[in-house]
Structure formats: C-alpha cells, structure tokens
Design a protein around this motif. Structure first.
Motif, PDB file in Angstrom:
ATOM      1  N   ILE A   3      -6.544  -0.483  -4.717  1.00 14.03           N
ATOM      2  CA  ILE A   3      -5.931  -1.385  -3.736  1.00 14.03           C
ATOM      3  C   ILE A   3      -6.836  -2.586  -3.479  1.00 14.03           C
ATOM      4  O   ILE A   3      -6.392  -3.749  -3.523  1.00 14.03           O
ATOM      5  CB  ILE A   3      -5.636  -0.626  -2.429  1.00 14.03           C
ATOM      6  CG1 ILE A   3      -4.491   0.370  -2.637  1.00 14.03           C
ATOM      7  CG2 ILE A   3      -5.304  -1.599  -1.294  1.00 14.03           C
ATOM      8  CD1 ILE A   3      -4.248   1.308  -1.470  1.00 14.03           C
ATOM      9  N   SER A   6       0.825  -1.212   0.000  1.00  5.59           N
ATOM     10  CA  SER A   6       0.000   0.000   0.000  1.00  5.59           C
ATOM     11  C   SER A   6       0.857   1.260   0.000  1.00  5.59           C
ATOM     12  O   SER A   6       0.504   2.266  -0.635  1.00  5.59           O
ATOM     13  CB  SER A   6      -0.957   0.000   1.194  1.00  5.59           C
ATOM     14  OG  SER A   6      -0.255  -0.089   2.425  1.00  5.59           O
ATOM     15  N   ALA A  54      -5.797   3.592   3.436  1.00  3.92           N
ATOM     16  CA  ALA A  54      -5.224   2.763   2.372  1.00  3.92           C
ATOM     17  C   ALA A  54      -5.414   1.292   2.735  1.00  3.92           C
ATOM     18  O   ALA A  54      -5.948   0.505   1.946  1.00  3.92           O
ATOM     19  CB  ALA A  54      -3.754   3.087   2.158  1.00  3.92           C
ATOM     20  N   VAL A  55      -4.984   0.916   3.955  1.00  5.82           N
ATOM     21  CA  VAL A  55      -5.157  -0.451   4.447  1.00  5.82           C
ATOM     22  C   VAL A  55      -5.320  -0.425   5.958  1.00  5.82           C
ATOM     23  O   VAL A  55      -4.494   0.171   6.656  1.00  5.82           O
ATOM     24  CB  VAL A  55      -3.950  -1.348   4.091  1.00  5.82           C
ATOM     25  CG1 VAL A  55      -4.009  -2.668   4.856  1.00  5.82           C
ATOM     26  CG2 VAL A  55      -3.902  -1.627   2.590  1.00  5.82           C
ATOM     27  N   GLN A 106      -8.058   3.906  -3.284  1.00  9.72           N
ATOM     28  CA  GLN A 106      -8.564   2.848  -2.407  1.00  9.72           C
ATOM     29  C   GLN A 106      -9.187   1.717  -3.221  1.00  9.72           C
ATOM     30  O   GLN A 106      -8.976   0.533  -2.922  1.00  9.72           O
ATOM     31  CB  GLN A 106      -9.602   3.428  -1.444  1.00  9.72           C
ATOM     32  CG  GLN A 106      -9.038   4.390  -0.416  1.00  9.72           C
ATOM     33  CD  GLN A 106     -10.137   5.065   0.376  1.00  9.72           C
ATOM     34  OE1 GLN A 106     -11.148   5.506  -0.182  1.00  9.72           O
ATOM     35  NE2 GLN A 106      -9.958   5.152   1.688  1.00  9.72           N
ATOM     36  N   LYS A 139       2.082   1.722  -3.502  1.00  7.14           N
ATOM     37  CA  LYS A 139       0.959   2.171  -4.324  1.00  7.14           C
ATOM     38  C   LYS A 139       0.706   3.665  -4.120  1.00  7.14           C
ATOM     39  O   LYS A 139       0.528   4.420  -5.079  1.00  7.14           O
ATOM     40  CB  LYS A 139      -0.277   1.359  -3.941  1.00  7.14           C
ATOM     41  CG  LYS A 139      -1.452   1.541  -4.854  1.00  7.14           C
ATOM     42  CD  LYS A 139      -1.285   0.757  -6.125  1.00  7.14           C
ATOM     43  CE  LYS A 139      -2.513   0.927  -7.008  1.00  7.14           C
ATOM     44  NZ  LYS A 139      -2.327   0.317  -8.330  1.00  7.14           N
TER      45      LYS A 139
END
Length: 469
Positions: free
Chosen positions: A355, A219, A429-430, A352, A222
């Motif tokens: 991902i 992430s 993001a995560v 998002q 990314k």
C-alpha cells in the motif's frame, strides 16, 4: 490452565473427580458483562517467574515486575485452598453415600455430621473466590511475552528492516508543510473546528474529502484481494473490551487517553468508550467463539473512526493533521493457529508495504523495541513515511498479540486434542490523516498543485492533481 476447582451447590450429590474438576469461581463483575472471565496462564508465570519479571522491565512495565512474585504466592495459595476445598467436598460426598446406605436409626446422626461441613465449605469457597480475584487482578497487570528478536529499550533502538521507494525522498528546499498546502487549496479548516470542538479537531473540505474516500476504497479493495473480509464495526465499545485488548493505562499513568461515553439514563451502568482503533471491536467480533481448525486463518478488514484524547501535546505533533482526536482508520485483523502467527505478521506487513509503495511514498519499516510494544504485542512493526516538514512520521503498524487477547476474550479453536487459544494479529492498512499529510507534502508541485498517486485516481474521478477550486 491445568488447575481447576469445583464450586459445589449446597446439598449437591455429585462426587468430586479430582482430575477433572471444573473451574467455576467467578471474579466479581457486572451481571451485564458480555465477557467471559480471562483465562490467564498462571502456571507459565510461576514456572518462569524470573523471565517474566525481566520481561516487565524490558517492556517498560517496571512497576508491574514486583507483581510476578505476588502472583506466584497467590497461585500457590489458590492451589492449596483448592486442595483443601476438594478434601472437604470428598468428605461431604462420602457422608452422603453413607447416609443413603445407613439404616433409618443411623441417618440422623450422619446428617448432623454432614451439616457441620456446610459452614467450613462455604468459608473455604469464599476464601477461594477472594484469592482468585487477587490472582486475576495481579495477572492482568503483566504484559505479553516478547519475541526473542525484538530490540530492547526505547524507540530510538528500533531496527530498520526495509526501505520503500528510496529514490522518491524529497530534499528540495522551500517545500510547504501540509498545513500551508491545505490552506492554499482550501482542503482543511482547523479554525472553524476549534470553535466547534476544540483544538486538534478539523474539517476536511473539497478534494481532501474525496482523497479520504479514495484512500478508504483503495485500501479496502487491496485488502479484499488478499482474502480479508470487509467489516464496518461499531466505534463505541465497552471499556472492558478495550481493556481485554490491551488498551489500559500503564500503572501510574495519569491519563488513559480514552474518551468515555456519558449516558443520559442514571440507571444504565454499562461503561462505554470511543474506540481508539477498530482493532478493539474487530477483536470483539469473536468473543467466546470456537473456530473450526479448518477455518483458520481468518482475516477481516474494518473501516472505523479512531478517537484519541492524547492529541495536541505540543511541537510538531500538535500541528495540523498529524495527531488529532478523531480520524478514519482502515484496520487489518486476523485470527490464526499459534504456529502460523509469525507468518501472518509478515503477510500483514507485506500488504502494508504494498500500500505504501503503491502510493509512491518513501518509507522505512522498523522492528520496534520493547518499550514500544504496549501490553499486548509480542512483536510489532512500524512503517514511517517521509514527510518533508517533519522527517519520518508513522503511518502504520502491525502487531502479533499471540494469545494475549484471545485469553481475555475466550477466542479458541477446536483441534483433535481439544480446545486451544488462537493468536490475534492487527495492522493499519491506512490511517487517513497521516496519509493525507504524506501525499500533500510529497506530491506538491512548483505551481502549487498536488499530484495524486496514480492508484488513487480511479477512486477520485480520474483527476491527476488537486488544485484550488
């Protein structure tokens, strides 16, 4: 704000300029505070009182709705007291000019006349400080404004705006839940953690540790590729910074779900807490900052630990990794000009979605209704991934907070027309544990292994499967 006032210095000589008065009456706060005084838009509330009151009700801040009328009254009182103080200051300054020009035999009489204004001016200054404190404290109870397209009402009124990987949803019977999978593959130990820390804590073990690091590195890579600067923020923050970001309990709430930090030193009065999200320290990165207009937008991605005291309420949320007290969270944050914040929210949401899609998860993107916006969000998207053991589960959110946080943190940018408040935005993001749930449950195979998403494999030694060691 358009209205301002001047707190004079005793015996000051400077003439008052009614159109350019400086607002310097400070609401009482600890001397060690790093925060400037919030600059709330009271004039907007006064001019749109009915709309603001309705917004409180729509956002489930009904207890704050009566505060709108109180704020309007305090604002009018403050304006009137400011006018009265400035009249006194003008009188004193006029006397000062007369004293300078008067012959010696007349000076004593004029000085005595001027001295009679000292007590009334001090009393008016104190009254003004008291009214401003009431005005600010009332204003801080009101939530942000709301995007006109946001659905009204509770969570079930959310609108689905997109579906990701719709063909990957698993409806196969006899699937294991993530707790069973984790036990079978020796990935998580809840029992040992409960003895060490209590319920809703956990040990990640073996491949789960590698999976967490893979999610972090993937992430980050990314986000960096999209122009986000990596930051490792502190996980301990001043509670006033958290409050300025909108993390304060709703009026009447029994618990604000925040872990407070205890100090060993009795004379240390700094009030600290554990950050519930890296959004808080990332927003605080630019306290009292003035950005050059050309530097916006600015994007950062932070790796932080999130601490939530709310875990373990019961039901599915209390089982396993879904709602825990501590977890790793990769947070996206941005500062923009006001006209660009809607587009930035869509940019964050697109990242998002990429991902989640690249992790192979079936998910839905929701435009969240007003009850779910909290205090700071103007508009908010949630992404919920399909988790076979529970159904839909939130894995990320993205919010446009407009100038709500910037006004409390004094984060501005310079234009040809002067200083203006930026807009702030944030997005997940995560959130590692929930992503682990989705990966374990959706990647499980008939032979008891878990297929690792292809984009994570370079960060986990190239392995295709998680299997028992």
């Amino acid at each position: 704000m358009n209205w301002v006032c001047t707190a004079c210095k005793t015996g000051g000589r400077r003439a008052v300029q009614p159109q350019k008065l400086r607002r310097t009456f400070a609401v009482s706060s600890a001397a060690h505070s790093p925060l400037p005084k919030p600059r709330l838009d009271y004039k907007y509330v006064r001019d749109n009182a009915e709309l603001v009151e309705k917004n409180c009700v729509d956002r489930n801040f009904a207890k704050a709705a009566p505060n709108v009328a109180k704020l309007v009254a305090f604002y009018d009182d403050f304006t009137e007291k400011t006018r009265g103080l400035n009249n006194m200051l003008r009188q004193r300054n006029a006397l000062t000019d007369r004293i300078k020009a008067a012959p010696n035999g007349k000076k004593k009489e004029l000085v005595q006349e001027a001295s009679k204004l000292k007590a009334p001016i001090q009393a008016q200054e104190q009254a003004l400080r008291d009214t401003e404190a009431q005005l600010l404290n009332t204003g801080l109870t009101l939530p942000n404004t709301t995007h006109p397209s946001a659905p009204l009402g509770p969570e079930e009124n959310a609108i689905t705006v997109d579906l990701l990987n719709p063909s990957s949803k698993l409806d196969t019977p006899n699937l294991k839940d993530h707790v069973t999978i984790a036990q079978d593959l020796d990935l998580v130990d809840f029992t040992a953690a409960s003895r060490v820390s209590g319920g809703s804590w956990y040990y990640l073990k073996n491949s789960a540790v590698l999976l967490e690091q893979a999610l972090i590195n993937y992430s980050l890579q990314k986000a960096i590729s999209k122009g986000f600067m990596p930051v490792r923020p502190p996980d301990v923050v001043r509670t006033e910074v958290a409050a300025a970001c909108g993390f304060r309990p709703r009026e009447g709430a029994a618990d604000d779900q925040t872990y407070r930090v205890s100090h060993g030193s009795a004379d240390n009065t700094v009030d600290l807490c554990l950050a519930g999200t890296a959004e808080i320290p990332l927003a605080g990165l630019e306290i009292d900052t003035i950005f050059p207009e050309s530097s916006l937008p600015r994007r950062v991605v932070g790796v932080g630990r999130a601490f939530r005291a709310e875990a373990g309420a019961g039901g599915l949320d209390a089982k396993g990794l879904y709602r825990v007290h501590e977890f790793t969270k990769i947070e996206l944050f941005a500062w923009t000009e006001p006209h660009a914040s809607d587009a930035m929210l869509e940019e964050i949401r697109t990242l998002q979605e990429e991902i989640v899609s690249e992790l192979g998860l079936h998910a839905r993107v929701l435009d969240m209704p007003t009850h779910e916006l909290g205090a700071s969000a103007y508009r908010k998207y949630d992404i919920e991934a399909w988790m076979p053991s529970r159904g839909w589960g939130e894995v990320s959110s993205a919010s446009n907070c407009t100038d709500y946080q910037a006004r409390r943190l004094n984060t501005r940018y310079r234009t040809q027309d002067g200083l203006k408040f930026v807009h702030t935005l944030n997005g997940t993001a995560v959130a590692v544990p929930r992503m682990i749930i989705a990966i374990l449950e959706n990647g499980q195979t008939e032979d008891g292994r878990v297929r690792i998403p292809e984009v994570l494999r370079p960060f986990i030694g190239g392995a295709e499967f998680i299997e028992k060691r």
